[in-house]
Design a protein around this motif. Structure first.
Motif, PDB file in Angstrom:
ATOM      1  N   GLY A 170       0.788  -1.220   0.000  1.00  0.00           N
ATOM      2  CA  GLY A 170       0.000   0.000   0.000  1.00  0.00           C
ATOM      3  C   GLY A 170       0.818   1.267   0.000  1.00  0.00           C
ATOM      4  O   GLY A 170       0.410   2.280   0.586  1.00  0.00           O
ATOM      5  N   ALA A 171       1.951   1.263  -0.687  1.00  0.00           N
ATOM      6  CA  ALA A 171       2.821   2.438  -0.712  1.00  0.00           C
ATOM      7  C   ALA A 171       3.313   2.706  -2.125  1.00  0.00           C
ATOM      8  O   ALA A 171       3.218   1.852  -3.013  1.00  0.00           O
ATOM      9  N   VAL A 172       3.846   3.903  -2.318  1.00  0.00           N
ATOM     10  CA  VAL A 172       4.585   4.258  -3.525  1.00  0.00           C
ATOM     11  C   VAL A 172       6.053   4.319  -3.148  1.00  0.00           C
ATOM     12  O   VAL A 172       6.442   5.011  -2.185  1.00  0.00           O
ATOM     13  N   ILE A 173       6.868   3.594  -3.883  1.00  0.00           N
ATOM     14  CA  ILE A 173       8.312   3.560  -3.617  1.00  0.00           C
ATOM     15  C   ILE A 173       8.993   4.574  -4.538  1.00  0.00           C
ATOM     16  O   ILE A 173       8.767   4.579  -5.753  1.00  0.00           O
ATOM     17  N   ILE A 174       9.835   5.416  -3.956  1.00  0.00           N
ATOM     18  CA  ILE A 174      10.629   6.367  -4.739  1.00  0.00           C
ATOM     19  C   ILE A 174      12.039   5.802  -4.845  1.00  0.00           C
ATOM     20  O   ILE A 174      12.672   5.470  -3.828  1.00  0.00           O
ATOM     21  N   TYR A 175      12.549   5.705  -6.086  1.00  0.00           N
ATOM     22  CA  TYR A 175      13.780   4.948  -6.338  1.00  0.00           C
ATOM     23  C   TYR A 175      14.706   5.724  -7.251  1.00  0.00           C
ATOM     24  O   TYR A 175      14.278   6.266  -8.284  1.00  0.00           O
ATOM     25  N   ASP A 176      15.966   5.786  -6.874  1.00  0.00           N
ATOM     26  CA  ASP A 176      17.005   6.417  -7.690  1.00  0.00           C
ATOM     27  C   ASP A 176      17.446   5.412  -8.744  1.00  0.00           C
ATOM     28  O   ASP A 176      18.113   4.417  -8.427  1.00  0.00           O
ATOM     29  N   ALA A 177      17.101   5.677 -10.014  1.00  0.00           N
ATOM     30  CA  ALA A 177      17.375   4.731 -11.094  1.00  0.00           C
ATOM     31  C   ALA A 177      18.817   4.773 -11.564  1.00  0.00           C
ATOM     32  O   ALA A 177      19.230   3.926 -12.365  1.00  0.00           O
ATOM     33  N   GLU A 178      19.604   5.753 -11.100  1.00  0.00           N
ATOM     34  CA  GLU A 178      21.011   5.836 -11.483  1.00  0.00           C
ATOM     35  C   GLU A 178      21.919   5.220 -10.423  1.00  0.00           C
ATOM     36  O   GLU A 178      22.909   4.570 -10.741  1.00  0.00           O
ATOM     37  N   ARG A 179      21.569   5.424  -9.157  1.00  0.00           N
ATOM     38  CA  ARG A 179      22.385   4.871  -8.066  1.00  0.00           C
ATOM     39  C   ARG A 179      21.808   3.557  -7.531  1.00  0.00           C
ATOM     40  O   ARG A 179      22.381   2.956  -6.625  1.00  0.00           O
ATOM     41  N   PHE A 180      20.681   3.135  -8.101  1.00  0.00           N
ATOM     42  CA  PHE A 180      20.019   1.895  -7.687  1.00  0.00           C
ATOM     43  C   PHE A 180      19.792   1.878  -6.177  1.00  0.00           C
ATOM     44  O   PHE A 180      20.197   0.961  -5.466  1.00  0.00           O
ATOM     45  N   LYS A 181      19.110   2.911  -5.721  1.00  0.00           N
ATOM     46  CA  LYS A 181      18.914   3.073  -4.289  1.00  0.00           C
ATOM     47  C   LYS A 181      17.502   3.553  -3.999  1.00  0.00           C
ATOM     48  O   LYS A 181      17.004   4.479  -4.631  1.00  0.00           O
ATOM     49  N   LYS A 182      16.876   2.932  -3.007  1.00  0.00           N
ATOM     50  CA  LYS A 182      15.552   3.373  -2.558  1.00  0.00           C
ATOM     51  C   LYS A 182      15.685   4.689  -1.806  1.00  0.00           C
ATOM     52  O   LYS A 182      16.508   4.831  -0.902  1.00  0.00           O
ATOM     53  N   ILE A 183      14.840   5.665  -2.201  1.00  0.00           N
ATOM     54  CA  ILE A 183      14.913   6.997  -1.588  1.00  0.00           C
ATOM     55  C   ILE A 183      13.858   7.159  -0.502  1.00  0.00           C
ATOM     56  O   ILE A 183      14.137   7.686   0.577  1.00  0.00           O
ATOM     57  N   ASP A 184      12.644   6.692  -0.773  1.00  0.00           N
ATOM     58  CA  ASP A 184      11.560   6.915   0.176  1.00  0.00           C
ATOM     59  C   ASP A 184      10.414   5.955  -0.114  1.00  0.00           C
ATOM     60  O   ASP A 184      10.391   5.283  -1.155  1.00  0.00           O
ATOM     61  N   SER A 185       9.462   5.920   0.822  1.00  0.00           N
ATOM     62  CA  SER A 185       8.243   5.136   0.665  1.00  0.00           C
ATOM     63  C   SER A 185       7.077   5.967   1.173  1.00  0.00           C
ATOM     64  O   SER A 185       7.098   6.437   2.321  1.00  0.00           O
ATOM     65  N   LEU A 186       6.077   6.158   0.327  1.00  0.00           N
ATOM     66  CA  LEU A 186       4.928   6.999   0.677  1.00  0.00           C
ATOM     67  C   LEU A 186       3.693   6.112   0.823  1.00  0.00           C
ATOM     68  O   LEU A 186       3.200   5.547  -0.147  1.00  0.00           O
ATOM     69  N   SER A 187       3.210   5.989   2.044  1.00  0.00           N
ATOM     70  CA  SER A 187       2.076   5.110   2.312  1.00  0.00           C
ATOM     71  C   SER A 187       0.761   5.759   1.892  1.00  0.00           C
ATOM     72  O   SER A 187       0.564   6.967   2.065  1.00  0.00           O
ATOM     73  N   LEU A 188      -0.147   4.941   1.370  1.00  0.00           N
ATOM     74  CA  LEU A 188      -1.491   5.401   1.049  1.00  0.00           C
ATOM     75  C   LEU A 188      -2.415   5.319   2.268  1.00  0.00           C
ATOM     76  O   LEU A 188      -3.524   5.850   2.244  1.00  0.00           O
ATOM     77  N   ASN A 189      -1.974   4.639   3.314  1.00  0.00           N
ATOM     78  CA  ASN A 189      -2.793   4.507   4.514  1.00  0.00           C
ATOM     79  C   ASN A 189      -2.794   5.812   5.316  1.00  0.00           C
ATOM     80  O   ASN A 189      -1.892   6.627   5.197  1.00  0.00           O
ATOM     81  N   GLY A 190      -3.816   5.964   6.128  1.00  0.00           N
ATOM     82  CA  GLY A 190      -3.882   7.136   6.987  1.00  0.00           C
ATOM     83  C   GLY A 190      -5.199   7.866   6.839  1.00  0.00           C
ATOM     84  O   GLY A 190      -6.071   7.502   6.035  1.00  0.00           O
TER      85      GLY A 190
END
Length: 912
Positions: free
Chosen positions: A134-154
């Motif tokens: 239930g989240a959106v994952i924000i991902y750095d496509a050049e450094r292959f690194k997860k930046i953040d996770s934004l939950s739809l819950n709340g």
């Protein structure tokens, strides 16, 4: 006038016309005489017998790429799979898989992913659907690194949302926001990327699936593929759930009971409502200035509508949307068409039918999925999931300009910014190929059918008129060939439905679970088998580890399969179109899995039956057909009902996504808490005293159920046996070892199944109906096994007086071939394009009957002891009584399990 009449009279008839002529033209797949084969430099032969010749440059990627995005700078593409992304350099066609097979690059997707992927404006960052979490994952496509996770819950406003399930998403760069679909809570969510807060939650329809935005960014479009919000039994709680369940589906679909509710087994059952509800299979338009739903469009053909002589029974399944300055275009998978919406004037402008060839256009099977619109808004490009092509549609004339050949199961199509190239993804690419045998080397992705079968990404130069015409002909050549045949054949299998008399009046269609050809038939002579893989054969102790060979001399796991194959006929060139049971039970009952079934069966998901999120009560797809899955005018059941052909079902279609399956659930093999309708045509023709898929129940128990009901209704009773019986004996699927219950080895389940098959053939061949009977035995899918030709190759046996004795068929066959056999014998018109174009299996049959019955062989008690298996039911097997049988009458002639066994000499060898 006379000359015209004469000329017309000697023309070959159309597929379902009147057969006054001696010759007719039939369609078959081009690979009718070929075995499955992957040839990336030529034509690959699919399990269906169709060919694959993808245009342009092709890259093999992870299977099932259902999400696709092109970077704003035009340099990269990203495909989204379940828990995997592939980042592709469009210039070089090099790719990086995330996670990498060597695990040096980790996956940011911990709970799978579903449909949604988008690039940031600078082409460096990805926004990914987190699916089940239930989240959106924000991902750095050049450094292959997860930046953040934004939950739809709340909490949003006065409502608190939980159990969200992220579906499709897109970036509205002008507002620096994400628009995200939540299929758990049936809504559209707006997320401000500056504050990373949810700014709005807007109710959408059921199972929101496709998302689009108007060019002026003022209107959002949501395509809903869900039919119902499925309820629980009234009064159900987590505490009483086990005791309140019912043993079967509560009602047929689109009946008074399904709309209003009913009472079953003393339980109050809520209805699911009207299938024509605005929330069901619809397109919502949303004003982003007010966050209000403006329109609820019902696209495509509607349930209850008559198309020629058939009633529409399935929803349109609107799934993907392309939007221009004034009009939106929606792909309706079930209808093979595109609805045009004048969204500024709030009205529907009709449908654009996708037509590919006059020989097959009246039948469904294209399954339009992904869609793109040219910049000048004159042309649509549509991914045809069922036809392995992209259709090029001229909007002004509403005609199909041409077809572009793709991989197997085309899912998405996008255009480059300058529209000089198009990018296409396909679910299954070139197919699977072998996953075992001599010389086979396991690839890094593994050997399970769902893993070895890679998808494809294509880069295709935009074709000119001549090139498009050549591509179009290639697609047709890949799909079917025409053959002139005689209708006055003596062969018991007519060349077309009702084309000639046949002595076959009764068909018994038996499905089993999850086995490949080699592991059962690999030892058989005069056939293309690999005996080293025959772990379920006879005298097959040589397949065991050295330490166990001495313990099991002369091991016989499947003596009845081998005996029946040699007494009657079998194929060594038969393939399941399916990868797993979810697909298999759709295909084999005449319903091509649509975009919802395909995408939903390939995503990690968790059921939360008591959640307030309605989509969580029904996140799964199963071997049964749910209302979301129905074909436009149905499949096998509906085709038979339309022609008033009697049929009866033992065990199929009584399994929803979250049923309980314990050894006590013997009436149907299942216990239901979530209320899901069954196909209306099937509901009143299904046994409520036969166990479907439930490996806790011995197949021997099913045989007793079947024989008892068959005898009561059609031998001692007054009714005549129906023209078609479908039945399921599933225990060759296998399960965890249960020594106390008579299943000490993996082979025990197969031995149970083998004995059941033998006993059923023995019983049927001693009834008064045998002299006019055909028995068809197959598997729903091949996912449990290995094969040296192709991972889809499986078991097909035909038995009966008019089946050749000791015969091996080398004709390419699939589920379509089985259905064509049933339709042709019973005089029932074809339903879809796979029926029409399937191989004709006349080589199995003879017009010189042999009425010799079948006598079953008992199982090897070292592997399977019926006494132990049936003890918990206080039943014992009286072999003396069974052997006597009925007197002949002269009247009227599934991945995890696969990898558990990895590393052994053969997968699934006997282990303690």
């Amino acid at each position: 006038m006379n000359k015209v009449f004469l000329a017309t009279a000697i023309l070959t008839s159309t597929i379902c016309g009147v057969f006054a002529q001696k010759q007719v033209s039939i369609l078959q797949v081009p690979g009718v005489n070929e075995y499955c084969n992957i040839n990336t430099n030529g034509a690959s032969v699919l399990p269906s017998g169709r060919f694959i010749t993808p245009a342009g440059k092709t890259l093999r990627i992870t299977h099932d790429p259902f999400g696709l995005s092109i970077s704003p700078d035009g340099k990269k593409a990203v495909t989204l799979h379940n828990g995997v992304i592939t980042i592709i350099d469009l210039a070089t066609m090099d790719a990086v898989r995330v996670p990498s097979y060597d695990k040096t690059i980790k996956s940011p997707l911990s709970n799978g992913s579903f449909l949604g992927v988008a690039f940031s404006p600078d082409s460096k960052t990805l926004y990914l659907s987190g699916g089940d979490n239930g989240a959106v994952i924000i991902y750095d496509a050049e450094r292959f690194k997860k930046i953040d996770s934004l939950s739809l819950n709340g909490k949003v406003g006065n409502k608190d949302y939980d159990d969200s399930f992220t579906s499709d998403l897109l970036l509205n760069a002008e507002n620096n926001e994400l628009l995200v679909l939540d299929r758990g809570n049936f809504r559209l969510v707006r997320i401000d990327l500056t504050t990373k807060k949810i700014t709005a939650s807007i109710d959408a329809g059921r199972q929101p699936f496709g998302l689009a935005l108007s060019p002026d960014k003022k209107t959002a479009f949501v395509a809903n593929v869900g039919m119902y919000a499925y309820p629980l039994i009234k009064g159900a709680t987590p505490q009483n759930a086990d005791s309140i369940m019912i043993s079967r589906h509560p009602y047929g679909d689109n009946t008074k009971e399904s709309r209003e509710g009913t009472e079953i087994e003393g339980r109050k059952i809520p209805g699911v409502g009207d299938p024509l509800s605005p929330e069901a299979m619809s397109v919502f338009t949303i004003d982003l200035a007010t966050n209000k739903v403006v329109d609820k469009f019902k696209t495509g053909h509607q349930i209850g509508q008559m198309l020629e002589d058939a009633e529409v029974t399935g929803g349109a399944s609107p799934n993907s949307i392309a939007v221009g300055s004034s009009y939106a275009y929606v792909t309706n998978a079930t209808n093979d068409n595109i609805t045009v919406i004048d969204y500024k004037n709030h009205k529907l402008l009709g449908d654009i039918p996708i037509r590919v060839n006059s020989r097959i256009d009246k039948f469904r099977g294209l399954l339009p999925f992904g869609i793109s619109l040219s910049k000048d808004e004159k042309t649509l490009y549509v991914a045809l999931l069922g036809f392995n092509a992209v259709a090029v549609i001229d909007i002004a004339t509403r005609t199909t300009k041409g077809l572009i050949p793709t991989g197997w199961g085309t899912s998405r199509v996008k255009l480059s910014a300058d529209e000089k190239e198009m990018y296409i993804t396909s679910c299954r690419g070139y197919g699977a190929g072998p996953n075992g045998g001599s010389g086979f080397v396991a690839p890094p992705q593994g050997t399970y059918i769902g893993d070895i079968q890679l998808g494809t990404f294509q880069k295709v130069a935009m074709p000119d008129g001549a090139r498009l015409a050549a591509y179009t002909q290639q697609v047709i050549n890949n799909t079917f060939v025409s053959k002139s045949v005689a209708t006055d054949t003596k062969n018991p299998l007519p060349v077309l439905p009702g084309a000639s008399p046949t002595p076959i009046k009764y068909i018994v269609y038996i499905t089993k679970e999850n086995r490949t050809y080699d592991e059962v038939f690999g030892q058989l002579k005069n056939a293309r088998g690999d005996s080293t893989l025959a772990r379920f054969g006879i005298n097959c102790e040589y397949t065991l580890p050295d330490a166990l060979r001495v313990k099991f001399p002369g091991l016989k796991v499947s003596p009845n399969h081998i005996k029946a194959a040699q007494q009657f006929a079998f194929s060594d060139n038969y393939y399941c179109d399916s990868d797993a049971s979810i697909h298999g039970h759709h295909w084999m009952m005449g319903v091509i899995p649509n975009e919802w079934v395909e995408a939903n069966s390939n995503v990690s998901k968790t059921a939360k039956l008591f959640s307030n999120a309605p989509g969580r009560r029904f996140p799964g797809s199963t071997g049964s057909m749910d209302p979301e899955d129905y074909a436009e005018t149905g499949g096998l059941w509906e085709a038979l009902e339309r022609k008033h052909v009697d049929f009866y079902n033992f065990g199929e279609a009584n399994e929803t996504a979250h049923v309980r399956e314990t050894w006590e659930d013997t009436n149907t093999g299942a216990a239901h808490l979530v209320m899901v309708p069954m196909q209306r045509a099937l509901f009143t023709r299904t046994s409520h005293n036969y166990a479907g898929f439930n490996t806790n129940i011995p197949d021997q128990f099913r045989v007793e159920q079947f024989k008892s009901e068959f005898t009561k209704m059609w031998i001692t009773g007054k009714k005549k046996m129906p023209s078609l019986i479908t039945m399921q004996v599933p225990n060759d699927h296998g399960a965890d070892l249960r020594p106390k219950d008579g299943y000490p080895y993996r082979q025990s389940y197969m031995a149970d199944n083998d004995l059941a098959v033998g006993r059923i053939l023995d019983f049927l061949s001693h009834t008064k109906y045998w002299k006019n009977m055909l028995v068809i035995i197959t598997e729903d899918d091949p996912q449990g096994g290995v094969d040296h030709v192709d991972a889809h190759r499986s078991i097909l046996m035909l038995a009966g007086p008019y089946v050749k004795k000791g015969y091996v068929s080398h004709t390419h066959a699939n589920f379509g071939s089985i259905l064509k056999t049933i339709y042709n014998v019973l005089g029932v018109p074809y339903v879809n394009q796979y029926d029409v174009t399937a191989s004709l299996l006349q080589d199995f049959f003879t017009d010189k009957p042999d009425y010799t019955p079948y006598t079953f062989d008992k199982s090897d008690t070292r592997v399977f002891d019926t006494k132990k298996a049936m003890a918990r039911y206080s039943k014992n097997t009286n072999w003396r009584k069974i052997k006597k049988s009925v007197e002949m009458d002269d009247e009227d002639r599934e991945r995890e399990d696969h990898y558990k066994q990895k590393g052994k000499k053969t997968s699934g060898t006997i282990v303690n």
